[in-house]
Design an enzyme around this catalytic site. Sequence first.
Site, PDB file in Angstrom:
ATOM      1  CE  LYS A  55      -1.178   1.559   3.895  1.00 56.55           C
ATOM      2  NZ  LYS A  55      -0.499   2.886   3.890  1.00 56.55           N
ATOM      3  N   PRO A  76       9.114  -5.727   3.443  1.00 56.24           N
ATOM      4  CG  PRO A  76      10.738  -4.094   3.049  1.00 56.24           C
ATOM      5  CD  PRO A  76       9.542  -4.743   2.428  1.00 56.24           C
ATOM      6  CB  VAL A  77       8.433  -6.414   9.269  1.00 58.09           C
ATOM      7  CG1 VAL A  77       7.573  -6.242  10.502  1.00 58.09           C
ATOM      8  CG2 VAL A  77       8.280  -7.830   8.701  1.00 58.09           C
ATOM      9  CB  ALA A  78       7.642  -2.074  11.173  1.00 59.02           C
ATOM     10  N   GLY A 107       5.766   1.080   6.544  1.00 59.51           N
ATOM     11  CA  GLY A 107       4.960   2.177   6.045  1.00 59.51           C
ATOM     12  C   GLY A 107       4.248   1.875   4.743  1.00 59.51           C
ATOM     13  N   GLY A 111       2.269  -3.693   5.019  1.00 62.36           N
ATOM     14  CA  GLY A 111       2.518  -5.119   4.838  1.00 62.36           C
ATOM     15  C   GLY A 111       1.599  -6.003   5.654  1.00 62.36           C
ATOM     16  N   GLY A 112       1.531  -5.767   6.968  1.00 61.85           N
ATOM     17  CA  GLY A 112       0.656  -6.568   7.810  1.00 61.85           C
ATOM     18  C   GLY A 112      -0.808  -6.370   7.467  1.00 61.85           C
ATOM     19  CB  SER A 113      -2.791  -3.325   6.757  1.00 57.75           C
ATOM     20  OG  SER A 113      -2.604  -2.723   8.021  1.00 57.75           O
ATOM     21  CG  ASP A 134      -3.020   1.635   6.906  1.00 55.13           C
ATOM     22  OD1 ASP A 134      -3.726   2.636   6.693  1.00 55.13           O
ATOM     23  OD2 ASP A 134      -1.783   1.686   7.029  1.00 55.13           O
TER      24      ASP A 134
END
Length: 290
Positions: free
Chosen positions: A11, A94-96, A98, A101-103, A136
């Site tokens: 995103k 990549p994690v965290a 912006g 990724g998790g969303s 998100d």
Amino acid sequence: MTSIREFAPAKINLTLDIAGRRGDGFHELASLVTFADVGDVVTLDPAGAPGIAVSGLFGKELTGGNILDRVFALLRDRAPQLTLGSVHLEKVLPVAAGIGGGSADAGALLRAVRRANGAKAEGIDWHGLARALGADVPVCLAARPMWMTGIGDALAEVANGLPPLQAVLVNPLVEAPSDKTARVFRALGAEPLAEDYAAPDAPRFATRDALLDFMRARGNVLARAAEAVVPETGAVLAALRALPGVEYVAVSGAGPTCFGIFADREAADAARLQLAAAHPAWWAVAVTLA
């Protein structure tokens, strides 16, 4: 029942404005969001034993429970009639970072469960489920260009979509604080939301130039705060601005991933190669945003 594969695209906040801090402590925002053709992959096996397996370049960065565990817990609580199963996550982003990724993973898993359950999935408030998982997640459930307001839960279609953009995404791959986003918003220091605030209507763009003009005018209000929390963000922005042919540079979300816009894919590919040579420890990918 066969496995269901869902792409979980990165995103990108093409613009991000914060109107103020609401009475509930959340921030009222207005953001033009689009998605890249790079992302994680979520595969649901409805016949599999419950569980989540993770692989991929950044799979080891996910320690302990992750948002997919929360998706399953929420579905078991609010929609126990649904068949779930086992999940495999290929972690490419990549994690965290912006870039949601998790969303994006959560949105992809919700779509996969919805597809797997057919008629049993009808009548379920999927948007509400997404909202319960994070600000998100609703836009990542939609996974297409949107004008995002509220705390991220109010979505409006962008009339006629967005002209495609060729871009390079760059992340310095430094360790960020676990509460990075909260720190960025604290560093921003937003004023209380005005009582008469009304969310702006979704913009529309007749041309690519009109979209770029809108992005230049709006920018990302979190950029300075993101750099204060993760100083390497500034180095990424500077490196992008120094590239030949770059048309626009910005931070996505709360960073530290930044992006540069280029006239065509050839220019974006050349820029990525130049960045990779100068900063081999960084994550840099050429993408289409659409």
